[in-house]
Motif scaffolding. Structure first.
Motif, PDB file in Angstrom:
ATOM      1  N   ALA A  32       0.804  -1.286  -0.082  1.00 47.53           N
ATOM      2  CA  ALA A  32      -0.002  -0.218  -0.011  1.00 47.53           C
ATOM      3  C   ALA A  32       0.871   1.318   0.023  1.00 47.53           C
ATOM      4  O   ALA A  32       0.488   2.374  -0.750  1.00 47.53           O
ATOM      5  N   GLY A  33       1.896   1.412   0.743  1.00 47.58           N
ATOM      6  CA  GLY A  33       2.874   2.405   0.801  1.00 47.58           C
ATOM      7  C   GLY A  33       3.589   2.680  -0.572  1.00 47.58           C
ATOM      8  O   GLY A  33       3.493   3.923  -1.221  1.00 47.58           O
ATOM      9  N   ILE A  34       3.866   1.559  -1.360  1.00 51.56           N
ATOM     10  CA  ILE A  34       4.645   1.797  -2.431  1.00 51.56           C
ATOM     11  C   ILE A  34       3.481   2.073  -3.672  1.00 51.56           C
ATOM     12  O   ILE A  34       3.758   3.088  -4.362  1.00 51.56           O
ATOM     13  N   ALA A  35       2.201   1.757  -3.550  1.00 47.77           N
ATOM     14  CA  ALA A  35       1.234   2.187  -4.210  1.00 47.77           C
ATOM     15  C   ALA A  35       0.836   3.670  -4.047  1.00 47.77           C
ATOM     16  O   ALA A  35       0.642   4.442  -5.017  1.00 47.77           O
ATOM     17  N   LEU A  36       0.863   4.172  -2.908  1.00 50.67           N
ATOM     18  CA  LEU A  36       0.671   5.510  -2.582  1.00 50.67           C
ATOM     19  C   LEU A  36       1.909   6.484  -3.183  1.00 50.67           C
ATOM     20  O   LEU A  36       1.526   7.561  -3.596  1.00 50.67           O
ATOM     21  N   LEU A  37       2.957   5.874  -3.065  1.00 46.50           N
ATOM     22  CA  LEU A  37       4.023   6.725  -3.722  1.00 46.50           C
ATOM     23  C   LEU A  37       4.089   6.955  -4.924  1.00 46.50           C
ATOM     24  O   LEU A  37       4.176   7.901  -5.567  1.00 46.50           O
ATOM     25  N   LEU A  38       3.571   5.890  -5.875  1.00 44.93           N
ATOM     26  CA  LEU A  38       3.570   5.642  -7.153  1.00 44.93           C
ATOM     27  C   LEU A  38       2.445   6.597  -7.724  1.00 44.93           C
ATOM     28  O   LEU A  38       2.359   7.428  -8.669  1.00 44.93           O
ATOM     29  N   ILE A  39       1.224   6.624  -6.936  1.00 45.89           N
ATOM     30  CA  ILE A  39       0.031   7.391  -7.380  1.00 45.89           C
ATOM     31  C   ILE A  39       0.200   9.029  -6.971  1.00 45.89           C
ATOM     32  O   ILE A  39       0.182   9.638  -7.993  1.00 45.89           O
ATOM     33  N   ALA A  40       1.086   9.118  -5.763  1.00 44.00           N
ATOM     34  CA  ALA A  40       1.346  10.693  -5.675  1.00 44.00           C
ATOM     35  C   ALA A  40       2.482  11.171  -6.554  1.00 44.00           C
ATOM     36  O   ALA A  40       2.411  12.417  -7.181  1.00 44.00           O
ATOM     37  N   ARG A  41       3.330  10.002  -7.197  1.00 51.61           N
ATOM     38  CA  ARG A  41       4.249  10.672  -8.301  1.00 51.61           C
ATOM     39  C   ARG A  41       3.758  10.828  -9.516  1.00 51.61           C
ATOM     40  O   ARG A  41       3.951  11.840 -10.391  1.00 51.61           O
ATOM     41  N   PHE A  42       2.756   9.870 -10.106  1.00 48.95           N
ATOM     42  CA  PHE A  42       2.251   9.915 -11.465  1.00 48.95           C
ATOM     43  C   PHE A  42       0.904  10.313 -11.380  1.00 48.95           C
ATOM     44  O   PHE A  42       0.400  10.819 -12.685  1.00 48.95           O
ATOM     45  N   ASP A  43       0.058  10.454 -10.613  1.00 51.47           N
ATOM     46  CA  ASP A  43      -1.285  10.924 -10.581  1.00 51.47           C
ATOM     47  C   ASP A  43      -1.586  11.774  -9.338  1.00 51.47           C
ATOM     48  O   ASP A  43      -2.328  11.380  -8.394  1.00 51.47           O
ATOM     49  N   PRO A  44      -1.097  13.092  -9.011  1.00 46.47           N
ATOM     50  CA  PRO A  44      -1.474  14.080  -7.889  1.00 46.47           C
ATOM     51  C   PRO A  44      -2.979  14.147  -7.814  1.00 46.47           C
ATOM     52  O   PRO A  44      -3.177  14.089  -6.708  1.00 46.47           O
ATOM     53  N   VAL A  45      -3.695  14.259  -8.833  1.00 44.21           N
ATOM     54  CA  VAL A  45      -4.823  14.193  -8.641  1.00 44.21           C
ATOM     55  C   VAL A  45      -5.640  13.328  -7.710  1.00 44.21           C
ATOM     56  O   VAL A  45      -6.518  13.452  -6.854  1.00 44.21           O
ATOM     57  N   ALA A  46      -5.487  12.167  -8.394  1.00 47.72           N
ATOM     58  CA  ALA A  46      -5.960  10.878  -7.552  1.00 47.72           C
ATOM     59  C   ALA A  46      -5.426  10.814  -6.079  1.00 47.72           C
ATOM     60  O   ALA A  46      -6.250  10.491  -5.135  1.00 47.72           O
ATOM     61  N   PHE A  47      -4.322  11.369  -5.813  1.00 45.46           N
ATOM     62  CA  PHE A  47      -3.735  11.325  -4.422  1.00 45.46           C
ATOM     63  C   PHE A  47      -4.329  12.092  -3.650  1.00 45.46           C
ATOM     64  O   PHE A  47      -4.682  12.074  -2.400  1.00 45.46           O
ATOM     65  N   GLU A  48      -4.687  13.438  -4.175  1.00 46.50           N
ATOM     66  CA  GLU A  48      -5.495  14.311  -3.431  1.00 46.50           C
ATOM     67  C   GLU A  48      -6.548  13.737  -3.073  1.00 46.50           C
ATOM     68  O   GLU A  48      -7.392  14.216  -1.907  1.00 46.50           O
ATOM     69  N   GLY A  49      -7.468  13.166  -3.868  1.00 42.23           N
ATOM     70  CA  GLY A  49      -8.802  12.322  -3.646  1.00 42.23           C
ATOM     71  C   GLY A  49      -8.706  11.399  -2.446  1.00 42.23           C
ATOM     72  O   GLY A  49      -9.473  11.365  -1.475  1.00 42.23           O
ATOM     73  N   ILE A  50      -7.554  10.611  -2.539  1.00 41.58           N
ATOM     74  CA  ILE A  50      -7.284   9.559  -1.560  1.00 41.58           C
ATOM     75  C   ILE A  50      -6.909  10.380  -0.022  1.00 41.58           C
ATOM     76  O   ILE A  50      -7.644  10.063   0.826  1.00 41.58           O
ATOM     77  N   ARG A  51      -6.303  11.610  -0.141  1.00 47.19           N
ATOM     78  CA  ARG A  51      -5.951  12.277   1.047  1.00 47.19           C
ATOM     79  C   ARG A  51      -7.614  12.728   1.553  1.00 47.19           C
ATOM     80  O   ARG A  51      -7.510  12.811   2.952  1.00 47.19           O
TER      81      ARG A  51
END
Length: 293
Positions: A32-51
């Motif tokens: 999960a941590g690796i997945a969140l890092l990849l999402i934050a790196r390549f898809d910031p919009v989706a990462f903001e939604g997760i946050r």
């Protein structure tokens, strides 16, 4: 037959299951941590939604636990205040005692300053005062009323000189030493002072009664009489006392005679001023001579 060597580690299946699920949880957390890092790196919009989703999930928990946290902090503060109550109480008592001492000292200084200002103003009103000195004692014996002044012949004090304070006339010098002098007070049984009633301008005579008061007599046949509260000042007749020095206030009247209270109370005086002698003073009247009235 000897037990196998792995017998102790596999003795409880709960320990085995616990270790297994621990490894699985650690692996899932790492993924999960690796997945969140990849999402934050390549898809910031989706990462903001997760946050935002995580914030929505954790907010009710924070709201529910906040009263508990604040209550715990308040309880800890109350316990600390209770444990420090004795020390705080001692400190406050010490501060209160210091404040009281400072207040008393301030009142004493205020009284001293006011008294000294009155004395300085009084000195400024005179032409050439002899000396200003402290009254260090008094003696009361029968009708005799005396006070002791901490100034004598070395300071220029001579018998017969009038003495006054900020409030009014005190008396005149009777005896002088090198560094001290005796004042015969206005209330002495042998004292007589020419006075004037401020209200009417009538000339009167004030004689000491020997009991702390002054007896006032009219010197004219057609006197206008006395009233309670009349202010009496020196008239300057005879040249012993300077004119218009406050002396006393009438307390009681009885026909042509009145009883007056001196404005300058020797028991409450600290300082007095010796004035220049106006003329040769008359001798002190013997107190026994007036008791025959």
């Amino acid at each position: 037959m000897a037990p196998p060597r792995h017998r102790h580690r596999g003795f409880s299946r709960r320990i085995q299951y616990g270790l297994f699920f621990g490894y699985v949880a650690a692996a899932m957390g790492a993924v999960a941590g690796i997945a969140l890092l990849l999402i934050a790196r390549f898809d910031p919009v989706a990462f903001e939604g997760i946050r935002g989703l995580a914030l929505d999930v954790t907010t009710p928990v924070s709201v529910a636990t906040r009263p508990i946290v604040r209550g715990t902090e308040s309880l800890a503060s109350d316990v600390g205040d209770y444990l420090n109550a004795a020390r705080t109480n001692r400190m406050l008592r010490q501060q209160l005692a210091e404040s009281r001492r400072a207040l008393v000292q301030a009142r004493v200084l205020a009284f001293e300053n006011a008294r000294l200002k009155r004395t300085l103003r009084l000195v400024g009103e005179q032409v050439r005062p002899i000396v200003a000195a402290r009254i260090v004692g008094s003696s009361l014996s029968g009708m005799r009323r005396f006070a002791t002044l901490a100034a004598g012949s070395t300071d220029g004090v001579r018998p017969g000189q009038p003495v006054r304070a900020a409030d009014g006339l005190v008396g005149r010098i009777a005896e002088v030493g090198s560094h001290a002098a005796r004042i015969v007070l206005l209330t002495d049984g042998g004292s007589a002072v020419p006075l004037r009633v401020v209200r009417t301008g009538e000339a009167v005579l004030g004689e000491g009664r020997g009991d702390g008061a002054i007896e006032i007599h009219s010197t004219t046949a057609a006197g206008s009489g006395f009233r309670r509260g009349d202010l009496l000042v020196t008239s300057g007749v005879g040249g012993v006392y300077p004119p218009d020095v406050p002396v006393a206030v009438v307390m009681r009247t009885s026909g042509e005679i009145a009883a007056a209270r001196p404005l300058a109370d020797p028991a409450r005086l600290d300082f007095a001023i010796v004035l220049p002698e106006q003329a040769t003073p008359p001798p002190l009247a013997p107190p026994a001579g007036r008791r025959g009235r």
